[in-house]
Design a protein around this motif. Structure first.
Motif, PDB file in Angstrom:
ATOM      1  N   ASP A  21     -47.168 -29.183 -27.422  1.00  0.00           N
ATOM      2  CA  ASP A  21     -48.268 -29.099 -26.754  1.00  0.00           C
ATOM      3  C   ASP A  21     -48.444 -29.526 -25.792  1.00  0.00           C
ATOM      4  N   ASP A  80     -42.577 -31.136 -29.791  1.00  0.00           N
ATOM      5  CA  ASP A  80     -44.115 -30.768 -29.741  1.00  0.00           C
ATOM      6  C   ASP A  80     -44.920 -29.272 -29.158  1.00  0.00           C
ATOM      7  N   ARG A 129     -52.506 -33.804 -23.469  1.00  0.00           N
ATOM      8  CA  ARG A 129     -51.870 -32.102 -24.034  1.00  0.00           C
ATOM      9  C   ARG A 129     -52.379 -31.153 -23.737  1.00  0.00           C
ATOM     10  N   GLN A 180     -46.661 -32.524 -24.262  1.00  0.00           N
ATOM     11  CA  GLN A 180     -46.891 -33.738 -24.191  1.00  0.00           C
ATOM     12  C   GLN A 180     -45.578 -34.453 -24.156  1.00  0.00           C
TER      13      GLN A 180
HETATM   14 MG    MG Z   1     -49.335 -34.572 -29.306  1.00  0.00          MG
END
Ligand code: MG
Ligand code: UDP
Length: 301
Positions: free
Chosen positions: A94, A92, A199, A96
């Protein structure tokens, strides 16, 4: 090329630059040959402009930009199709999921030749008890009704060997449910725990209704068992109807209306289940593309 990072991005203008920096510092230090394949999934914010800036940076970057939002599944497929690495990770934008976990996955693939895929699962889930109960029930149901195995808590955060990527990309289904596809193609997957980070910016694109729809679509894509529910119910009603008829006859009670409602409901539900499958078969029959690319950019030949 040793490693490709596939990064689906939808409205991630605040995340892509911090992500790029983390990825570059992680992989430059390890000295591998790598590329980052960003897929801009029809973002409506400044994500594409940010991604274009990254083309001027030192790392090998590809930007595949869709004509509209096609969803994370479509973005992952486009990324896998455009990745050239011997190993390919899906991660991802972000942060995370941290790039350093990818480095651990690569190490496992380097050291263990019989492992074809390393998947990360969330060790601790930072979510409400209700959400976690829903997710647990989803895995219980889908594992009971489907022949494909689904591992509770395993995410899309994975690193594959080339051979497995080629097989995943070969699955031409329109309604893509990655967890099912990854397990359907087989091969040997090793699961490692990871901790989900905060995030870096922006917000999650998932809410309860979106997740529920995704879960239902996953069940329909990977099992036809629900189509048998009407059959079993039908048999049950035939068996029950005779004693019920006798009881009603003896009691002289006007239960007809409630019986009509009940049976009507069952028939409507049954038609609904068939409709869900028919709708999916109908769309698949049109052979529509899973995504449409508007721009395809790269800072390497
Ligand atoms: Mg995420
Ligand atoms: N994403 C995407 N298309 C979408 C929704 C999400 O490409 O339609 C991307 C998103 O940009 C992020 C990843 O998929 O990189 C995971 O999304 P998100 O962080 O919103 O999910 P969560 O981590 O909250 O489950």
């Amino acid at each position: 090329m040793k490693l490709s990072l596939v990064v689906p991005c939808f409205n991630e203008e605040q995340s892509v630059i911090p992500f790029y920096k983390e990825a570059v510092s992680t992989f430059d230090a390890l000295g591998y040959d790598y590329e980052i394949v960003f897929v801009n999934d029809g973002s409506r914010d400044g994500t594409l402009d940010m991604l274009k800036k990254l083309l001027d940076g030192p790392a090998a970057v590809k930007v595949v930009s869709f004509s509209r939002n096609f969803g994370k599944e479509a973005a992952m497929l486009a990324g896998l199709e455009n990745a050239q690495g011997d190993y390919v990770s899906v991660i991802d934008a972000d942060l995370q999921q941290h790039p350093s976990v990818v480095a651990d996955m690569v190490k496992i693939l380097d050291e263990e030749p019989d492992v074809d895929c390393v998947a990360a699962y969330q060790e601790k889930r930072d979510e409400s008890g209700f959400m976690s109960l829903c997710k647990k029930s989803f895995y219980k149901i889908i594992n009971r009704v489907s022949d494909t195995e689904f591992v509770d808590g395993a995410s899309d955060f994975r690193t594959f060997r080339r051979q497995m990527v080629d097989e995943i990309v070969n699955m031409k289904e329109y309604f893509r449910f990655s967890k099912g596809i990854f397990s359907f193609v087989g091969f040997n997957t090793k699961y490692i725990p990871y901790t989900v980070g905060e995030r870096v910016g922006g917000e999650s694109k998932w809410n309860f209704t979106k997740l529920l729809r995704y879960a239902l679509s996953g069940i329909i894509s990977f099992t036809t068992s629900p189509l048998r529910i009407p059959l079993y119910l039908g048999i049950l009603f035939i068996i029950l109807s005779l004693p019920l008829f006798i009881v009603l006859l003896i009691l002289h009670k006007g239960l007809t209306i409630s019986a009509v409602y009940f049976v009507g409901g069952v028939i409507l539900c049954s038609i609904g289940i068939i409709g869900e499958y028919l709708a999916k078969a109908y769309i698949q029959g049109k052979n529509r593309p899973v995504y449409i690319v508007k721009e395809n950019l790269s800072n390497r030949k």
